[in-house]
Write a protein that holds these residues in place. Structure first.
Motif, PDB file in Angstrom:
ATOM      1  N   GLU A 154     -11.707  -1.331   2.458  1.00 29.50           N
ATOM      2  CA  GLU A 154     -10.262  -1.505   2.383  1.00 29.50           C
ATOM      3  C   GLU A 154      -9.837  -2.678   3.259  1.00 29.50           C
ATOM      4  OE1 GLU A 154      -7.671   0.208   0.823  1.00 29.50           O
ATOM      5  OE2 GLU A 154      -9.206   1.231  -0.341  1.00 29.50           O
ATOM      6  N   PRO A 174       1.134  14.935   7.190  1.00 28.32           N
ATOM      7  CA  PRO A 174       1.884  13.872   6.492  1.00 28.32           C
ATOM      8  C   PRO A 174       3.402  14.056   6.485  1.00 28.32           C
ATOM      9  CG  PRO A 174       0.023  14.607   5.168  1.00 28.32           C
ATOM     10  CD  PRO A 174       0.114  15.532   6.337  1.00 28.32           C
ATOM     11  N   TYR A 198     -12.016   1.794   7.319  1.00 27.41           N
ATOM     12  CA  TYR A 198     -11.711   0.592   6.530  1.00 27.41           C
ATOM     13  C   TYR A 198     -13.012  -0.035   6.031  1.00 27.41           C
ATOM     14  CZ  TYR A 198      -6.857   0.661   8.107  1.00 27.41           C
ATOM     15  OH  TYR A 198      -5.544   1.005   8.345  1.00 27.41           O
ATOM     16  N   TRP A 230       0.518   5.309   1.151  1.00 29.78           N
ATOM     17  CA  TRP A 230      -0.393   6.223   1.830  1.00 29.78           C
ATOM     18  C   TRP A 230       0.363   7.295   2.597  1.00 29.78           C
ATOM     19  CZ3 TRP A 230       0.471   5.625   7.101  1.00 29.78           C
ATOM     20  CH2 TRP A 230       0.972   4.397   7.515  1.00 29.78           C
ATOM     21  N   GLN A 231      -0.394   8.336   2.956  1.00 33.01           N
ATOM     22  CA  GLN A 231       0.108   9.425   3.791  1.00 33.01           C
ATOM     23  C   GLN A 231      -0.460   9.267   5.191  1.00 33.01           C
ATOM     24  OE1 GLN A 231      -1.588  13.021   2.317  1.00 33.01           O
ATOM     25  NE2 GLN A 231      -0.293  13.120   0.512  1.00 33.01           N
ATOM     26  N   ASN A 237       0.853  -1.183   0.000  1.00 35.41           N
ATOM     27  CA  ASN A 237       0.000   0.000   0.000  1.00 35.41           C
ATOM     28  C   ASN A 237       0.886   1.229   0.000  1.00 35.41           C
ATOM     29  OD1 ASN A 237      -2.584  -1.288   0.278  1.00 35.41           O
ATOM     30  ND2 ASN A 237      -1.989  -1.793   2.365  1.00 35.41           N
ATOM     31  N   ASP A 287       2.440  13.374  -2.312  1.00 32.96           N
ATOM     32  CA  ASP A 287       2.340  12.000  -2.805  1.00 32.96           C
ATOM     33  C   ASP A 287       3.640  11.440  -3.363  1.00 32.96           C
ATOM     34  OD1 ASP A 287      -0.280  11.523  -2.030  1.00 32.96           O
ATOM     35  OD2 ASP A 287      -1.106  12.358  -3.880  1.00 32.96           O
ATOM     36  N   SER A 305      -5.691   4.100  13.195  1.00 32.35           N
ATOM     37  CA  SER A 305      -6.713   4.676  12.338  1.00 32.35           C
ATOM     38  C   SER A 305      -8.072   4.128  12.761  1.00 32.35           C
ATOM     39  CB  SER A 305      -6.416   4.364  10.869  1.00 32.35           C
ATOM     40  OG  SER A 305      -6.125   2.998  10.707  1.00 32.35           O
ATOM     41  N   GLU A 349     -14.746   2.210   3.260  1.00 31.85           N
ATOM     42  CA  GLU A 349     -14.015   2.242   1.991  1.00 31.85           C
ATOM     43  C   GLU A 349     -13.725   0.838   1.464  1.00 31.85           C
ATOM     44  OE1 GLU A 349     -10.653   4.757   2.714  1.00 31.85           O
ATOM     45  OE2 GLU A 349     -11.932   6.367   3.483  1.00 31.85           O
ATOM     46  N   SER A 405       4.340  -1.004   3.372  1.00 30.98           N
ATOM     47  CA  SER A 405       3.700   0.225   2.911  1.00 30.98           C
ATOM     48  C   SER A 405       4.754   1.219   2.480  1.00 30.98           C
ATOM     49  CB  SER A 405       2.867   0.869   4.027  1.00 30.98           C
ATOM     50  OG  SER A 405       1.764   0.072   4.363  1.00 30.98           O
TER      51      SER A 405
END
Length: 142
Positions: free
Chosen positions: A52, A25, A47, A19-20, A17, A68, A42, A50, A61
């Protein structure tokens, strides 16, 4: 690409994955790079909403900055799902934010979750489920 160069000559993991960190970030990514931040959490509800997959031990990750761009690779070494009001002091400290106290962690996460939940018409609850991850830094982009 950073990911492909890192894994050159090694067996690729099944998935990755990118991600920020929420909130700040760039600052949080720097804490990871500096070896201070070794955990995150989180909201479980996000999750679910979405659709996920939850993080799992040995997941990798790519940590992104606020534009980004990849800055580091981490590997998950522990995952727990528990009510926010049961997150340990040790986990809060491992998140490495602010003065690294439990109170700082609680205040910051409560404010963040209140804001994010309000966007989807939900309210914060002290016993909301959170996904707590511990990770290790694997690589820093040079």
């Amino acid at each position: 690409m950073y990911w492909n160069r890192f894994w050159e000559g090694r067996k690729l993991p099944k998935s990755v994955n990118a991600w920020q960190f929420g909130g700040s970030p760039d600052a949080y990514a720097q804490l990871v790079i500096d070896g201070i931040k070794t955990a995150t959490c989180s909201g479980y509800i996000f999750y679910e909403m979405e659709n996920e997959p939850l993080p799992a031990i040995n997941d990798y990750s790519i940590i992104l900055n606020s534009t980004d761009e990849p800055v580091a690779i981490i590997k998950v070494i522990d995952v727990q799902i528990l009510p926010m009001n049961e997150v340990s002091k040790e986990h809060a400290i491992a998140e490495g934010e602010g003065d690294r106290s439990y109170q700082y962690w609680w205040n910051g996460h409560e404010a963040f979750f209140k804001k994010e939940l309000a966007k989807i018409g939900m309210e914060f609850s002290e016993d909301m489920l959170v996904v707590c991850e511990r990770f290790e830094l694997v690589d820093v982009k040079k």
